[in-house]
Design a protein around this motif. Structure first.
Motif, PDB file in Angstrom:
ATOM      1  N   GLN A 118      -3.767   1.487 -10.125  1.00 13.29           N
ATOM      2  CA  GLN A 118      -4.770   2.524  -9.859  1.00 13.29           C
ATOM      3  C   GLN A 118      -4.250   3.533  -8.844  1.00 13.29           C
ATOM      4  O   GLN A 118      -4.448   4.747  -8.999  1.00 13.29           O
ATOM      5  CB  GLN A 118      -6.068   1.883  -9.370  1.00 13.29           C
ATOM      6  CG  GLN A 118      -7.200   2.881  -9.192  1.00 13.29           C
ATOM      7  CD  GLN A 118      -8.519   2.207  -8.845  1.00 13.29           C
ATOM      8  OE1 GLN A 118      -8.580   0.992  -8.652  1.00 13.29           O
ATOM      9  NE2 GLN A 118      -9.585   2.988  -8.766  1.00 13.29           N
ATOM     10  N   ARG A 119      -3.557   3.056  -7.803  1.00 16.71           N
ATOM     11  CA  ARG A 119      -3.008   3.978  -6.803  1.00 16.71           C
ATOM     12  C   ARG A 119      -1.953   4.893  -7.431  1.00 16.71           C
ATOM     13  O   ARG A 119      -1.952   6.113  -7.183  1.00 16.71           O
ATOM     14  CB  ARG A 119      -2.375   3.182  -5.643  1.00 16.71           C
ATOM     15  CG  ARG A 119      -3.344   2.412  -4.790  1.00 16.71           C
ATOM     16  CD  ARG A 119      -2.710   1.987  -3.468  1.00 16.71           C
ATOM     17  NE  ARG A 119      -1.504   1.191  -3.641  1.00 16.71           N
ATOM     18  CZ  ARG A 119      -1.487  -0.135  -3.751  1.00 16.71           C
ATOM     19  NH1 ARG A 119      -2.630  -0.815  -3.748  1.00 16.71           N
ATOM     20  NH2 ARG A 119      -0.340  -0.788  -3.875  1.00 16.71           N
ATOM     21  N   ALA A 134      -4.720  -2.969  -8.656  1.00 17.42           N
ATOM     22  CA  ALA A 134      -4.928  -2.053  -7.530  1.00 17.42           C
ATOM     23  C   ALA A 134      -3.740  -1.107  -7.382  1.00 17.42           C
ATOM     24  O   ALA A 134      -3.911   0.100  -7.143  1.00 17.42           O
ATOM     25  CB  ALA A 134      -5.149  -2.845  -6.250  1.00 17.42           C
ATOM     26  N   ALA A 135      -2.528  -1.641  -7.519  1.00 13.65           N
ATOM     27  CA  ALA A 135      -1.338  -0.795  -7.419  1.00 13.65           C
ATOM     28  C   ALA A 135      -1.289   0.218  -8.551  1.00 13.65           C
ATOM     29  O   ALA A 135      -0.959   1.399  -8.337  1.00 13.65           O
ATOM     30  CB  ALA A 135      -0.079  -1.665  -7.425  1.00 13.65           C
ATOM     31  N   PRO A 137       0.804  -1.229   0.000  1.00 10.89           N
ATOM     32  CA  PRO A 137       0.000   0.000   0.000  1.00 10.89           C
ATOM     33  C   PRO A 137       0.829   1.267   0.000  1.00 10.89           C
ATOM     34  O   PRO A 137       0.332   2.330  -0.362  1.00 10.89           O
ATOM     35  CB  PRO A 137      -0.833  -0.123   1.283  1.00 10.89           C
ATOM     36  CG  PRO A 137      -0.109  -1.124   2.137  1.00 10.89           C
ATOM     37  CD  PRO A 137       0.547  -2.063   1.190  1.00 10.89           C
ATOM     38  N   GLU A 138       2.124   1.154   0.395  1.00 16.94           N
ATOM     39  CA  GLU A 138       2.989   2.336   0.378  1.00 16.94           C
ATOM     40  C   GLU A 138       3.337   2.786  -1.048  1.00 16.94           C
ATOM     41  O   GLU A 138       3.742   3.921  -1.270  1.00 16.94           O
ATOM     42  CB  GLU A 138       4.273   2.057   1.165  1.00 16.94           C
ATOM     43  CG  GLU A 138       5.289   1.158   0.466  1.00 16.94           C
ATOM     44  CD  GLU A 138       4.934  -0.323   0.547  1.00 16.94           C
ATOM     45  OE1 GLU A 138       5.685  -1.146  -0.018  1.00 16.94           O
ATOM     46  OE2 GLU A 138       3.912  -0.660   1.175  1.00 16.94           O
ATOM     47  N   SER A 145      -3.362   7.590  -9.731  1.00 15.47           N
ATOM     48  CA  SER A 145      -4.039   8.706  -9.068  1.00 15.47           C
ATOM     49  C   SER A 145      -3.054   9.760  -8.568  1.00 15.47           C
ATOM     50  O   SER A 145      -3.461  10.868  -8.228  1.00 15.47           O
ATOM     51  CB  SER A 145      -4.883   8.191  -7.904  1.00 15.47           C
ATOM     52  OG  SER A 145      -4.061   7.645  -6.886  1.00 15.47           O
ATOM     53  N   ASN A 146      -1.769   9.404  -8.527  1.00  8.88           N
ATOM     54  CA  ASN A 146      -0.713  10.349  -8.132  1.00  8.88           C
ATOM     55  C   ASN A 146       0.467  10.184  -9.091  1.00  8.88           C
ATOM     56  O   ASN A 146       1.571   9.830  -8.683  1.00  8.88           O
ATOM     57  CB  ASN A 146      -0.265  10.081  -6.689  1.00  8.88           C
ATOM     58  CG  ASN A 146      -1.357  10.370  -5.678  1.00  8.88           C
ATOM     59  OD1 ASN A 146      -1.624  11.521  -5.361  1.00  8.88           O
ATOM     60  ND2 ASN A 146      -1.992   9.315  -5.187  1.00  8.88           N
ATOM     61  N   ASP A 154       1.981   4.217  -3.726  1.00  7.14           N
ATOM     62  CA  ASP A 154       0.722   4.913  -3.994  1.00  7.14           C
ATOM     63  C   ASP A 154       0.898   6.139  -4.880  1.00  7.14           C
ATOM     64  O   ASP A 154      -0.005   6.972  -4.975  1.00  7.14           O
ATOM     65  CB  ASP A 154       0.061   5.324  -2.678  1.00  7.14           C
ATOM     66  CG  ASP A 154       0.952   6.237  -1.837  1.00  7.14           C
ATOM     67  OD1 ASP A 154       2.082   6.549  -2.263  1.00  7.14           O
ATOM     68  OD2 ASP A 154       0.509   6.644  -0.739  1.00  7.14           O
ATOM     69  N   SER A 155       2.063   6.244  -5.544  1.00  9.34           N
ATOM     70  CA  SER A 155       2.326   7.426  -6.360  1.00  9.34           C
ATOM     71  C   SER A 155       3.549   7.194  -7.227  1.00  9.34           C
ATOM     72  O   SER A 155       4.322   6.248  -6.994  1.00  9.34           O
ATOM     73  CB  SER A 155       2.572   8.648  -5.455  1.00  9.34           C
ATOM     74  OG  SER A 155       3.753   8.449  -4.680  1.00  9.34           O
TER      75      SER A 155
END
Length: 268
Positions: free
Chosen positions: A178-179, A175-176, A55-56, A182-183, A58-59
């Motif tokens: 997509q994260r 999922a990764a 989850p880290e 978004s950034n 994210d960008s």
């Protein structure tokens, strides 16, 4: 991060683009192998290929820092060259800003220069050569992916795309992705962090690249004092697949410039 290592000698870190994996660029390896004395390190970016993404991730900044950490662990204080394709080109530019003169040279293949899709200068999507018989013979998902990217449709071009691009398309962590999407913009433009990169550089773009374009790429050359800039006709976002011979020739020349630069430094 997962990586594949070939050869021995001066290291070169090779970074693929978004939603694919290191296999996209393996077709370039004969150029490095023939040049000799190059250790080629191909990575899978987090969330792509065989590299997991927690989850880290994210960008784009998180991906960039993961690659920086990988480079520090892999190369230490040793100088190395960098090649980046598409999103990997943006990450490669970040490495130049981060490592400075430790980077011997930089090659960018259809790099992301403007992260915001809506702000890019793009040509209209065009297909110069269609092959409806080929497309009809493919699995629908394969045909859709190929048709989205191909500028010159042909069995030969399809085989390159099938072997290089499709494997990564089929395994990335949605999922990764997509994260990260978004950034997608780095906090700081890499070129704002240094005055002018002095190492040998190559900036290669496709004239029919409707994904990242070619005009932003040619403008980027102002920040790279020893850059060769080439815009290849009959080439889209996968220019190295569309024009493999021209790409190989330009990479060969770039490698020679990097090696001569290393020789001059040794003489000094």
């Amino acid at each position: 991060m997962h990586s594949v290592d070939y050869g021995a000698g001066t290291p070169i870190l090779i970074i693929h683009g978004f939603c694919v994996d290191h296999r996209l660029l393996l077709g370039l390896d004969p150029v490095f192998d023939a040049h000799g004395q190059w250790r080629r390190v191909y990575v899978d970016l987090p969330g792509m290929g065989q590299s997991a993404a927690g989850p880290e991730i994210d960008s784009a900044d998180a991906v960039a820092e993961a690659v920086v950490s990988f480079a520090r662990k892999t190369f230490g204080a040793e100088r190395f060259a960098v090649l980046g394709n598409s999103f990997g080109g943006m990450i490669a530019r970040h490495l130049v800003a981060e490592f400075g003169e430790q980077v011997l040279g930089l090659a960018l293949l259809c790099p992301v220069v403007v992260a915001d899709h809506g702000s890019r200068t793009l040509p209209a999507k065009i297909v110069l050569q269609t092959d409806p018989i080929l497309l009809a013979a493919l699995e629908p998902a394969d045909a859709a992916d190929y048709e989205t990217m191909a500028v010159v449709q042909s069995p030969e071009n399809w085989f390159l795309f099938r072997d290089a691009a499709l494997p990564g398309f089929r395994v990335f962590d949605q999922a990764a992705i997509q994260r990260i999407s978004s950034n997608y913009t780095l906090r700081a433009e890499p070129e704002s962090r240094f005055a002018n990169f002095q190492g040998p550089a190559l900036i290669l773009a496709g004239r029919q690249d409707h994904v990242v374009g070619f005009e932003d790429q040619t403008a980027l050359a102002r920040s790279y004092a020893q850059s060769t800039t080439a815009v290849l006709d009959r080439a889209g976002h996968n220019a190295h697949l569309d024009q493999p011979e021209l790409t190989a020739a330009l990479l060969w020349e770039w490698l020679g410039r990097v090696e001569r630069s290393m020789g001059r430094e040794a003489a000094d």
